[in-house]
Design an enzyme around this catalytic site. Structure first.
Site, mmCIF file in Angstrom:
data_model
loop_
_atom_site.group_PDB
_atom_site.id
_atom_site.type_symbol
_atom_site.label_atom_id
_atom_site.label_comp_id
_atom_site.label_asym_id
_atom_site.label_seq_id
_atom_site.Cartn_x
_atom_site.Cartn_y
_atom_site.Cartn_z
ATOM 1 N N ARG A 1 10.985 -16.025 -3.301
ATOM 2 C CA ARG A 1 12.373 -15.142 -3.578
ATOM 3 C C ARG A 1 13.005 -15.884 -4.705
ATOM 4 O O ARG A 1 13.922 -15.370 -5.483
ATOM 5 C CB ARG A 1 12.774 -14.642 -2.289
ATOM 6 C CG ARG A 1 12.358 -13.546 -1.682
ATOM 7 C CD ARG A 1 12.864 -12.808 -0.727
ATOM 8 N NE ARG A 1 11.863 -11.784 -0.101
ATOM 9 C CZ ARG A 1 11.364 -11.801 0.876
ATOM 10 N NH1 ARG A 1 11.779 -12.718 2.017
ATOM 11 N NH2 ARG A 1 10.520 -10.755 1.411
ATOM 12 N N PHE B 1 0.709 -0.960 -6.775
ATOM 13 C CA PHE B 1 1.695 -1.706 -7.396
ATOM 14 C C PHE B 1 1.574 -3.163 -7.530
ATOM 15 O O PHE B 1 2.315 -4.012 -7.319
ATOM 16 C CB PHE B 1 3.173 -1.625 -6.623
ATOM 17 C CG PHE B 1 3.727 -0.241 -6.567
ATOM 18 C CD1 PHE B 1 3.337 0.824 -7.615
ATOM 19 C CD2 PHE B 1 4.675 0.080 -5.799
ATOM 20 C CE1 PHE B 1 3.843 2.311 -7.113
ATOM 21 C CE2 PHE B 1 5.194 1.301 -5.582
ATOM 22 C CZ PHE B 1 4.610 2.493 -6.544
ATOM 23 N N GLU C 1 9.369 -7.811 -3.909
ATOM 24 C CA GLU C 1 9.631 -8.913 -2.794
ATOM 25 C C GLU C 1 10.932 -8.870 -1.924
ATOM 26 O O GLU C 1 11.324 -9.741 -1.763
ATOM 27 C CB GLU C 1 9.766 -10.079 -3.736
ATOM 28 C CG GLU C 1 8.410 -10.410 -4.768
ATOM 29 C CD GLU C 1 8.214 -11.841 -4.765
ATOM 30 O OE1 GLU C 1 8.450 -12.778 -4.194
ATOM 31 O OE2 GLU C 1 7.402 -12.034 -5.756
ATOM 32 N N ALA D 1 2.711 1.110 3.172
ATOM 33 C CA ALA D 1 3.256 -0.157 3.329
ATOM 34 C C ALA D 1 4.041 -0.623 2.408
ATOM 35 O O ALA D 1 3.544 -1.614 1.429
ATOM 36 C CB ALA D 1 2.250 -0.942 3.907
ATOM 37 N N SER E 1 8.338 -1.675 2.068
ATOM 38 C CA SER E 1 9.291 -2.253 2.891
ATOM 39 C C SER E 1 8.546 -2.609 4.251
ATOM 40 O O SER E 1 8.910 -3.508 5.072
ATOM 41 C CB SER E 1 10.549 -1.613 3.243
ATOM 42 O OG SER E 1 11.258 -1.400 1.715
ATOM 43 N N GLU F 1 0.757 -1.220 -0.173
ATOM 44 C CA GLU F 1 -0.278 -0.025 -0.018
ATOM 45 C C GLU F 1 0.884 1.207 -0.038
ATOM 46 O O GLU F 1 2.242 1.143 0.118
ATOM 47 C CB GLU F 1 -0.710 -0.098 1.265
ATOM 48 C CG GLU F 1 -1.787 -1.378 1.281
ATOM 49 C CD GLU F 1 -2.782 -1.385 2.695
ATOM 50 O OE1 GLU F 1 -2.941 -0.129 3.327
ATOM 51 O OE2 GLU F 1 -3.372 -2.265 2.619
ATOM 52 N N GLN G 1 27.436 -1.717 -22.353
ATOM 53 C CA GLN G 1 28.706 -1.245 -22.546
ATOM 54 C C GLN G 1 29.605 -1.792 -23.574
ATOM 55 O O GLN G 1 29.783 -1.021 -24.388
ATOM 56 C CB GLN G 1 29.432 -1.084 -21.033
ATOM 57 C CG GLN G 1 30.674 -0.519 -21.171
ATOM 58 C CD GLN G 1 30.324 0.951 -21.058
ATOM 59 O OE1 GLN G 1 29.135 1.362 -20.685
ATOM 60 N NE2 GLN G 1 31.364 1.773 -21.573
ATOM 61 N N ILE G 2 29.292 -3.168 -23.859
ATOM 62 C CA ILE G 2 30.027 -3.815 -24.721
ATOM 63 C C ILE G 2 29.139 -3.724 -26.228
ATOM 64 O O ILE G 2 30.003 -3.246 -27.184
ATOM 65 C CB ILE G 2 30.101 -5.311 -24.349
ATOM 66 C CG1 ILE G 2 31.135 -5.608 -23.242
ATOM 67 C CG2 ILE G 2 30.663 -6.126 -25.817
ATOM 68 C CD1 ILE G 2 31.107 -7.040 -22.813
HETATM 69 C C1 LIG Z 1 6.837 -3.416 -10.692
HETATM 70 C C2 LIG Z 1 6.342 -3.589 -9.487
HETATM 71 C C3 LIG Z 1 5.422 -4.733 -9.245
HETATM 72 C C4 LIG Z 1 5.169 -5.226 -7.709
HETATM 73 N N1 LIG Z 1 4.211 -6.165 -7.696
HETATM 74 C C5 LIG Z 1 3.748 -6.199 -6.348
HETATM 75 C C6 LIG Z 1 2.847 -7.346 -6.002
HETATM 76 O O1 LIG Z 1 2.436 -8.097 -6.903
HETATM 77 N N2 LIG Z 1 2.249 -7.401 -4.782
HETATM 78 C C7 LIG Z 1 2.606 -6.600 -3.756
HETATM 79 O O2 LIG Z 1 2.261 -6.773 -2.788
HETATM 80 N N3 LIG Z 1 3.783 -5.549 -4.074
HETATM 81 C C8 LIG Z 1 4.056 -5.458 -5.217
HETATM 82 N N4 LIG Z 1 5.140 -4.583 -5.435
HETATM 83 C C9 LIG Z 1 5.676 -3.776 -4.255
HETATM 84 C C10 LIG Z 1 7.126 -3.907 -3.924
HETATM 85 O O3 LIG Z 1 7.014 -5.342 -3.157
HETATM 86 C C11 LIG Z 1 7.519 -2.797 -3.102
HETATM 87 O O4 LIG Z 1 7.819 -1.835 -4.226
HETATM 88 C C12 LIG Z 1 9.061 -3.121 -2.568
HETATM 89 O O5 LIG Z 1 8.556 -4.082 -1.482
HETATM 90 C C13 LIG Z 1 9.652 -1.919 -1.833
HETATM 91 O O6 LIG Z 1 8.584 -1.071 -1.190
HETATM 92 P P1 LIG Z 1 8.610 0.519 -1.544
HETATM 93 O O7 LIG Z 1 8.403 0.692 -2.804
HETATM 94 O O8 LIG Z 1 7.410 1.184 -0.781
HETATM 95 O O9 LIG Z 1 9.775 1.359 -1.118
HETATM 96 P P2 LIG Z 1 10.106 1.743 0.127
HETATM 97 O O10 LIG Z 1 9.972 0.801 1.421
HETATM 98 O O11 LIG Z 1 9.804 3.032 0.501
HETATM 99 O O12 LIG Z 1 11.798 1.753 0.315
HETATM 100 C C14 LIG Z 1 12.308 2.935 -0.491
HETATM 101 C C15 LIG Z 1 14.120 2.782 -0.100
HETATM 102 O O13 LIG Z 1 14.424 2.555 1.103
HETATM 103 C C16 LIG Z 1 14.866 1.492 1.607
HETATM 104 N N5 LIG Z 1 14.397 0.809 2.757
HETATM 105 C C17 LIG Z 1 13.183 0.980 3.189
HETATM 106 N N6 LIG Z 1 13.120 0.442 4.546
HETATM 107 C C18 LIG Z 1 14.453 -0.237 4.626
HETATM 108 C C19 LIG Z 1 15.091 -0.944 5.816
HETATM 109 N N7 LIG Z 1 14.497 -1.091 7.018
HETATM 110 N N8 LIG Z 1 16.372 -1.183 5.618
HETATM 111 C C20 LIG Z 1 17.145 -0.726 4.429
HETATM 112 N N9 LIG Z 1 16.696 0.092 3.583
HETATM 113 C C21 LIG Z 1 15.089 0.241 3.537
HETATM 114 C C22 LIG Z 1 14.759 0.582 0.402
HETATM 115 O O14 LIG Z 1 15.473 -0.436 0.356
HETATM 116 C C23 LIG Z 1 14.592 1.585 -0.722
HETATM 117 O O15 LIG Z 1 15.908 1.695 -1.133
HETATM 118 C C24 LIG Z 1 5.363 -4.185 -6.813
HETATM 119 C C25 LIG Z 1 6.398 -3.170 -7.095
HETATM 120 C C26 LIG Z 1 6.740 -2.985 -8.531
HETATM 121 C C27 LIG Z 1 7.627 -1.847 -8.487
#
Ligand SMILES: Cc1cc2nc3c(=O)[nH]c(=O)nc-3n(C[C@H](O)[C@H](O)[C@H](O)COP(=O)(O)OP(=O)(O)OC[C@H]3O[C@@H](n4cnc5c(N)ncnc54)[C@H](O)[C@@H]3O)c2cc1C
Length: 385
Positions: A242, A155, A363, A129, A131, A126, A336-337
């Site tokens: 994963r 997403f 994921e 929600a 990470s 969401e 690059q290549i």
């Molecule tokens: C094309 C696509 C398909 C997807 N498909 C699905 C799906 O089918 N079902 C579903 O439920 N979700 C889906 N997602 C969601 C996806 O799993 C999330 O985008 C992903 O988990 C990251 O969450 P966020 O985008 O909110 O990034 P954020 O959580 O906002 O993270 C932003 C940055 O902060 C870093 N960060 C955040 N918390 C931490 C921490 N505790 N430690 C270290 N670094 C941290 C992250 O690594 C990242 O670099 C999809 C996303 C995309 C882009």
């Protein structure tokens, strides 16, 4: 390299490769350009029984496991990972049902999923929600007949295209993640609509969309397992899926490596093919070594899961992190290549580099998963003491 595949696994791998080369390759650039969902290819995969591979035989499946899924995803991704993720998302969407669903729920939903008649999807993320998956706000309020869902998921892969959705929602807001439960929601349920369709950098043939629930009534029998199990289920489901993201990454990297070797052999500069230049040879050797290492880690994680192991969080995380970083590095070096030609859409490595990026993000981002691996190391140290 010898991968010690069984005869059945070799057949599955060959079948997926044939479909990828015959059916996906001719349309991959067009699907990417038009951002068009590969509905006809999903039908081909269904007709070839590839949606059956990970489902137990008692539910009309072929009784395979994570390894078989990884082989199919890798082969499809070698040609187009947008198609591969559209296929794999159905497995993800059916995973909670397979692991925790009742016999009645499996009898009702699995036949249509295994036959490929209906695609599935998994909806956790969401706006608040990602990470921080425990911070979901979608609610499932108990009524006399079942539950009423309210909230928005974002997403979601296969959003709008799937007909069966596993949705994680709060049945007890006060308990946060511990108050989350999982529900099966069918596409045409009143109160369930689709919002924004994302325009993406890569995997553009796949559909990524918002799911909107407004007073969406679902029967009690659509809840998977007990109330409060939603978050635990999600963690188990993602641990199992994963390695398949790792396989997606390995497939992309393999496709990029093959395209690059071909190009380096043909491209003449200074009177010779560029593959005779030591720097290019070093890069190709490094790319090939990384791809093999990633593949072996993915297969090892998949085999660990299929062995019936109880805890494989670290293996699954390592496979996903290493393979996705490999895909990003290998596709970047591939461009690059290719030089300037690699930057153009006339060659597949431009798309492969865009497609690779997502494998480091979804994921569980690689940063979050490195944290998970580190937690595992600390636990192991504590056990040794
Ligand atoms: C094309 C696509 C398909 C997807 N498909 C699905 C799906 O089918 N079902 C579903 O439920 N979700 C889906 N997602 C969601 C996806 O799993 C999330 O985008 C992903 O988990 C990251 O969450 P966020 O985008 O909110 O990034 P954020 O959580 O906002 O993270 C932003 C940055 O902060 C870093 N960060 C955040 N918390 C931490 C921490 N505790 N430690 C270290 N670094 C941290 C992250 O690594 C990242 O670099 C999809 C996303 C995309 C882009």
């Amino acid at each position: 390299m010898e991968y010690f595949l069984t005869e059945e696994q070799k057949v599955i791998k060959d079948l997926a490769r044939r479909i990828a080369e015959e059916r996906i390759l001719p349309v991959r650039a067009e699907l990417d350009e038009k951002e068009e969902f590969p509905g006809a290819i999903m039908k081909d995969l269904a007709d070839s029984d590839l949606f059956r591979i990970c489902v137990p035989e008692e539910y009309d499946g072929l009784g395979g496991g994570c390894m078989e899924l990884c082989l199919v995803v890798e082969e499809l991704s070698r040609i187009c990972s947008g198609v591969a993720v559209s296929y794999a998302a159905t497995g993800l969407g059916a995973s909670a049902l397979l692991l925790y669903g009742s016999d009645e729920q499996k009898q009702k939903y699995l036949p249509d999923i295994t036959s490929g008649k209906r695609l599935a999807a998994f909806a956790l993320t969401e706006s608040t929600a990602g990470s921080d998956a425990g911070n979901i706000k979608t609610t499932a309020e108990k009524t006399a007949d079942g539950y009423v869902l309210n909230g928005t998921k974002q997403f979601i892969t296969n959003g709008g295209e799937a007909e069966i959705y596993t949705v994680i929602a709060l049945t007890d807001k006060k308990r946060g993640a511990r108050g989350a439960s999982a529900f099966l929601v069918e596409k045409d349920t009143p109160g369930f609509t689709f919002g924004k369709k994302e325009k993406k950098m890569g995997i553009r043939t796949s559909s990524t969309r918002e799911l909107v629930f407004r007073n969406c009534e679902i029967p009690e029998e659509n809840r998977i397992s007990r109330e409060g199990m939603g978050f635990i289920m999600t963690m188990k489901v993602l641990d199992r899926s994963r390695p398949a993201i790792g396989a997606q990454a390995v497939g992309i990297a393999q496709g990029a490596l093959e395209a690059t070797v071909d190009y380096a052999q043909e491209r003449i500069q200074f009177g010779h093919p560029i593959i005779t230049i030591p720097v290019v040879q070093n890069m190709l050797a490094e790319m090939a070594t990384r791809v093999e290492a990633a593949r072996l880690l993915v297969y090892a994680a998949a085999r660990t899961i299929d062995s019936g192991a109880k805890d494989f969080t670290e293996e699954a995380s390592m496979a996903k992190v290493f393979a996705s970083d490999t895909a990003m590095k290998v596709t970047t070096d591939a461009v690059q290549i290719f030089g300037g030609a690699g930057y153009m859409r006339d060659y597949p490595v431009e798309k492969m580099m865009r497609d690779a990026k997502i494998t480091q993000i979804y994921e569980g981002s690689n940063e979050v998963l490195r944290g998970t691996i580190a937690v595992g190391l600390r636990k192991r140290k504590a056990r040794r003491e």
